[in-house]
Each structure stands twice: as structure tokens, then as C-alpha cells.
Design a protein around this motif. Structure first.
Motif, PDB file in Angstrom:
ATOM      1  N   PHE A 115       0.832  -1.203   0.000  1.00  0.00           N
ATOM      2  CA  PHE A 115       0.000   0.000   0.000  1.00  0.00           C
ATOM      3  C   PHE A 115       0.871   1.259   0.000  1.00  0.00           C
ATOM      4  N   GLY A 116       1.939   1.244   0.794  1.00  0.00           N
ATOM      5  CA  GLY A 116       2.817   2.405   0.878  1.00  0.00           C
ATOM      6  C   GLY A 116       3.504   2.699  -0.436  1.00  0.00           C
ATOM      7  N   ALA A 117       4.032   1.657  -1.101  1.00  0.00           N
ATOM      8  CA  ALA A 117       4.722   1.859  -2.376  1.00  0.00           C
ATOM      9  C   ALA A 117       3.748   2.324  -3.448  1.00  0.00           C
ATOM     10  N   ALA A 118       2.563   1.704  -3.504  1.00  0.00           N
ATOM     11  CA  ALA A 118       1.570   2.100  -4.506  1.00  0.00           C
ATOM     12  C   ALA A 118       1.108   3.538  -4.282  1.00  0.00           C
ATOM     13  N   ALA A 119       0.970   3.938  -3.016  1.00  0.00           N
ATOM     14  CA  ALA A 119       0.560   5.313  -2.703  1.00  0.00           C
ATOM     15  C   ALA A 119       1.632   6.313  -3.111  1.00  0.00           C
ATOM     16  N   ARG A 120       2.891   5.979  -2.874  1.00  0.00           N
ATOM     17  CA  ARG A 120       3.978   6.883  -3.270  1.00  0.00           C
ATOM     18  C   ARG A 120       4.083   7.004  -4.786  1.00  0.00           C
ATOM     19  N   LEU A 121       3.847   5.902  -5.461  1.00  0.00           N
ATOM     20  CA  LEU A 121       3.831   5.926  -6.917  1.00  0.00           C
ATOM     21  C   LEU A 121       2.697   6.827  -7.412  1.00  0.00           C
ATOM     22  N   ALA A 122       1.524   6.691  -6.794  1.00  0.00           N
ATOM     23  CA  ALA A 122       0.377   7.517  -7.166  1.00  0.00           C
ATOM     24  C   ALA A 122       0.638   8.993  -6.867  1.00  0.00           C
ATOM     25  N   ASN A 123       1.376   9.260  -5.802  1.00  0.00           N
ATOM     26  CA  ASN A 123       1.719  10.634  -5.439  1.00  0.00           C
ATOM     27  C   ASN A 123       2.573  11.290  -6.528  1.00  0.00           C
ATOM     28  N   VAL A 124       3.547  10.546  -7.051  1.00  0.00           N
ATOM     29  CA  VAL A 124       4.407  11.071  -8.112  1.00  0.00           C
ATOM     30  C   VAL A 124       3.598  11.256  -9.393  1.00  0.00           C
ATOM     31  N   ALA A 125       2.770  10.265  -9.734  1.00  0.00           N
ATOM     32  CA  ALA A 125       1.950  10.373 -10.940  1.00  0.00           C
ATOM     33  C   ALA A 125       1.004  11.570 -10.858  1.00  0.00           C
ATOM     34  N   GLY A 126       0.403  11.784  -9.693  1.00  0.00           N
ATOM     35  CA  GLY A 126      -0.489  12.922  -9.514  1.00  0.00           C
ATOM     36  C   GLY A 126       0.228  14.250  -9.680  1.00  0.00           C
ATOM     37  N   SER A 127       1.473  14.322  -9.209  1.00  0.00           N
ATOM     38  CA  SER A 127       2.247  15.562  -9.335  1.00  0.00           C
ATOM     39  C   SER A 127       2.543  15.886 -10.797  1.00  0.00           C
ATOM     40  N   LEU A 128       2.672  14.855 -11.630  1.00  0.00           N
ATOM     41  CA  LEU A 128       2.881  15.077 -13.064  1.00  0.00           C
ATOM     42  C   LEU A 128       1.583  15.511 -13.740  1.00  0.00           C
ATOM     43  N   ALA A 129       0.463  14.942 -13.297  1.00  0.00           N
ATOM     44  CA  ALA A 129      -0.827  15.273 -13.915  1.00  0.00           C
ATOM     45  C   ALA A 129      -1.204  16.730 -13.706  1.00  0.00           C
ATOM     46  N   VAL A 130      -0.918  17.281 -12.525  1.00  0.00           N
ATOM     47  CA  VAL A 130      -1.337  18.661 -12.239  1.00  0.00           C
ATOM     48  C   VAL A 130      -0.466  19.693 -12.952  1.00  0.00           C
ATOM     49  N   GLN A 131       0.581  19.247 -13.646  1.00  0.00           N
ATOM     50  CA  GLN A 131       1.388  20.160 -14.446  1.00  0.00           C
ATOM     51  C   GLN A 131       0.838  20.322 -15.860  1.00  0.00           C
ATOM     52  N   LYS A 132      -0.273  19.632 -16.154  1.00  0.00           N
ATOM     53  CA  LYS A 132      -0.866  19.667 -17.487  1.00  0.00           C
ATOM     54  C   LYS A 132      -2.234  20.323 -17.440  1.00  0.00           C
ATOM     55  N   LEU A 133      -2.598  20.994 -18.529  1.00  0.00           N
ATOM     56  CA  LEU A 133      -3.893  21.668 -18.596  1.00  0.00           C
ATOM     57  C   LEU A 133      -4.994  20.673 -18.938  1.00  0.00           C
ATOM     58  N   GLY A 134      -6.137  20.839 -18.294  1.00  0.00           N
ATOM     59  CA  GLY A 134      -7.307  20.051 -18.618  1.00  0.00           C
ATOM     60  C   GLY A 134      -7.196  18.600 -18.188  1.00  0.00           C
ATOM     61  N   THR A 135      -8.124  17.786 -18.720  1.00  0.00           N
ATOM     62  CA  THR A 135      -8.129  16.361 -18.428  1.00  0.00           C
ATOM     63  C   THR A 135      -6.942  15.725 -19.132  1.00  0.00           C
ATOM     64  N   ALA A 136      -5.979  15.208 -18.353  1.00  0.00           N
ATOM     65  CA  ALA A 136      -4.730  14.724 -18.937  1.00  0.00           C
ATOM     66  C   ALA A 136      -4.377  13.351 -18.396  1.00  0.00           C
ATOM     67  N   THR A 137      -3.473  12.675 -19.102  1.00  0.00           N
ATOM     68  CA  THR A 137      -2.961  11.390 -18.661  1.00  0.00           C
ATOM     69  C   THR A 137      -1.452  11.497 -18.459  1.00  0.00           C
ATOM     70  N   VAL A 138      -0.904  10.511 -17.757  1.00  0.00           N
ATOM     71  CA  VAL A 138       0.545  10.443 -17.512  1.00  0.00           C
ATOM     72  C   VAL A 138       1.062   9.143 -18.117  1.00  0.00           C
ATOM     73  N   ALA A 139       2.119   9.239 -18.909  1.00  0.00           N
ATOM     74  CA  ALA A 139       2.687   8.052 -19.545  1.00  0.00           C
ATOM     75  C   ALA A 139       3.654   7.344 -18.602  1.00  0.00           C
ATOM     76  N   ARG A 140       3.821   6.034 -18.816  1.00  0.00           N
ATOM     77  CA  ARG A 140       4.729   5.271 -17.965  1.00  0.00           C
ATOM     78  C   ARG A 140       6.147   5.818 -18.041  1.00  0.00           C
ATOM     79  N   ASP A 141       6.608   6.205 -19.240  1.00  0.00           N
ATOM     80  CA  ASP A 141       7.977   6.716 -19.369  1.00  0.00           C
ATOM     81  C   ASP A 141       8.155   8.034 -18.613  1.00  0.00           C
TER      82      ASP A 141
END
Length: 337
Positions: A301-327
Motif C-alpha cells: 500500500f505504501g509503495a503504490a501510494a507513493r507511486l500515485a503521489n508522483v503520478a499525480g504531481s505530473l498530472a497537475v502540471q498539465k492543462l485540462g483532463t490529462a494522462t501520464v505516460a509510464r515513461d
């Protein structure tokens, strides 16, 4: 004497995304058409005190649960989306977008069912940034017919046989009713991770694996203001007990996240990166998609949450409804080491 099996190695945070392509996530929820109309405005109507918008272009994007599915696919996971689509223009547009994204769609439909649609009109002057002027919502009113609810449950039960995790995106449009919640509880009891993000009815999802409210939603769940860290922690543990879930991940905006578990533990995860958020639209969809994939790939749970935290930080740098790529995620994880 039974042979002793070697302990399975626990993947590191940077290793988890490498397994995403071999994992299948089942998305259950409200499939929403995010419909954008863009225009230009330079005068007020003579008919009423409103701006006249001259249409320039329009587009449809995967929204709601469909955006969660798009994020799972963008992160290279395999995904099947179960929900409801109408036999209308927006339903056809979403079906095409699902196909183009490589998302397996298992949608039910019936006469009179309308695709859940959010139409946003964005306009501005000739040399100014467009601003959202109006949002018009269309879709199902009231519960779905019993036949459709039973069909949805059957599709979920069948698709779950090949899934490594289930993610539920409940926007209140009727896909996730009592029958569906009972089916999800059974899947969680059988050991399949079931991750839930519900805007209005989270307390109805008792017995699932992980629930993901944001901080204002947590405050609403306990019915009192959370002014201090101590009050936040008390509320998180209270909701875990009431939901009978294994973990509760609370997203806290610029304060990061707080992960609560059934054993009484709490893990406060600071916000990733130093950049200010550009647009938080759809960031919660990215978070729950990355969380479910992290669990599907064997993370704690801790590792998955930290991964989600990083992914979320990338998403909020984009305008509108956006996705984050694995790379993108892998590059950010490697840069953070």
C-alpha cells in the motif's frame, strides 16, 4: 517434508512501473464524455446580458471513469472498462476514443439511456486566454433499470476473472449501485485488490480494499472540520474502521497524502516536487489509476501510494483532463533518486 518456496522479492518503487504492461486492471464506473466547445467573444448580446460566443472548434475527451481507464492505459497497463453508454453522438465518440486508446470496452446500453456528458464552453477575446464560461451536464437521471444493473454485475464478474486489480470510479451516475457494491465486496474478500474513488457515496463501499477520498471529502464523511493534523489522523482512523477497508488514501493537495491502514498505522506522504500545480482537473483519476496498477504489480500500500503521489504531481502540471505516460513516471522516479 514440504519444499520451502523462495520468498518473492519485493519490487522497489522504480521497478513497479516496469511490470505495468503485464498487468490487467478492471475499471468499473461512470463513463463520461468531456465535451469542450471553444470560441471567441467580443460583444454582449442585445437579447440578454450574456456574451455572444462565436464557435471555433470542439472536441470530446474521455472523462470520469473513462479518464481513469485512459490513465491506466497511458501508464502501459491493460484495461477493460465496464459501464454504460448511450446510442447517441457522445456514446459513439467515446467508443471511438476507447478504441484509439487501446482500451477494451464492455459497455451496456438500452433505449432511452443517455451518455453522461459534461459540455464546457470556453471562450475569450482575440488576444486573451480562454476561460470556462458555462458547463452543461446531461445524462442518466435516477437509478438504472434493473436489467441493466444485472447486466453490469455479470460483466464485472466475468472480466474480474482475468484482472489483477479493480478500480471503481463512482461519479454518482448510477453504474455503481447496491448490487454492484456487493459484487465488489466479494471480489475484495477473494483477495483481488478493489480500489474505490466515490464522489458522493464512499461510506456505502464498506468491505473493499482501498478507498481514496480527498481531504474535504474526509471532512464530510466524519461531519466535522479537520483543523489540525491530530484531527486529520483521528478522522482517517475512524473512517477506516467504519469502512472496514484495508487502507485509506487521503489526497491533500499541496500537503501531499496520508495513508491509513487497518492496523492503526498512518503514513504521511509529502507532496512530490516543488512546482506549483497548473490544473488539478482529473488529477484524482491519475492517482487512483497509478495506485491500482501499483497494487496489481505487487507493490505494498505504501509503495503504490507513493507511486500515485508522483503520478499525480505530473498530472497537475498539465492543462485540462490529462494522462501520464509510464515513461514520464519512470523518468521522474529516476530523477528523484
Amino acid at each position: 517434508m514440504a519444499a520451502v518456496l523462495p520468498a518473492r522479492a519485493i519490487p522497489t518503487l522504480a521497478q513497479l512501473p516496469l511490470a505495468f504492461a503485464r498487468r490487467r486492471v478492471l475499471l468499473v464506473g461512470d463513463l463520461v464524455a468531456d465535451h469542450y466547445i471553444y470560441g471567441q467573444t467580443d460583444r454582449v448580446s442585445r437579447e440578454a446580458p450574456v456574451l455572444i460566443v462565436r464557435h471555433e472548434s470542439s472536441e470530446v475527451k474521455l472523462g470520469g471513469g473513462a479518464n481513469v481507464a485512459a490513465n491506466v492505459r497511458s501508464l502501459s497497463g491493460q484495461v477493460t472498462a465496464v459501464g454504460v453508454l448511450g446510442a447517441d453522438e457522445m456514446g459513439r465518440a467515446l467508443r471511438k476514443l476507447f478504441d484509439e486508446a487501446g482500451i477494451q470496452l464492455s459497455a451496456v446500453s438500452a433505449r432511452g439511456v443517455e451518455t453522461e456528458t459534461k459540455t464546457r464552453i470556453l471562450a475569450g477575446g482575440l488576444s486573451t486566454t480562454r476561460q470556462q464560461m458555462l458547463r452543461l451536464d446531461r445524462g442518466q437521471r435516477g437509478p438504472l433499470p434493473p436489467r441493466l444493473r444485472r447486466a453490469l454485475v455479470k460483466r464485472v464478474e466475468e472480466a474480474a476473472k482475468d484482472a489483477d486489480a479493480v478500480v471503481v470510479s463512482d461519479y454518482g451516475a448510477g453504474v455503481v449501485g447496491d448490487e454492484m457494491r456487493e459484487a465488489l465486496r466479494k471480489l475484495a474478500a477473494e483477495g483481488l485488490p478493489v480500489c474505490v474513488d466515490s464522489r458522493y457515496s464512499l461510506m456505502a463501499f464498506s468491505g473493499v480494499t482501498v478507498c481514496k477520498p480527498n481531504e474535504p471529502e474526509l471532512q464530510a464523511l466524519v461531519g466535522r472540520p479537520l483543523r489540525t493534523e491530530e484531527e486529520l489522523v483521528e478522522a482517517g482512523h475512524e473512517v477506516v474502521r467504519r469502512l472496514k477497508c484495508e487502507a485509506l488514501l487521503v489526497t491533500r493537495g499541496r500537503h501531499g497524502m496520508a495513508l491509513f491502514d487497518a492496523a492503526g498505522g498512518v503514513d504521511k506522504i509529502p507532496v512530490h516536487g516543488a512546482k506549483e500545480a497548473v490544473d488539478v482537473t482529473g488529477a484524482g483519476d491519475t492517482v487512483i489509476a497509478a495506485l491500482s496498477l501499483g497494487l496489481a504489480a505487487g507493490g505494498s500500500f505504501g509503495a503504490a501510494a507513493r507511486l500515485a503521489n508522483v503520478a499525480g504531481s505530473l498530472a497537475v502540471q498539465k492543462l485540462g483532463t490529462a494522462t501520464v505516460a509510464r515513461d514520464e513516471l519512470l523518468g521522474e522516479l529516476r530523477g528523484a533518486r
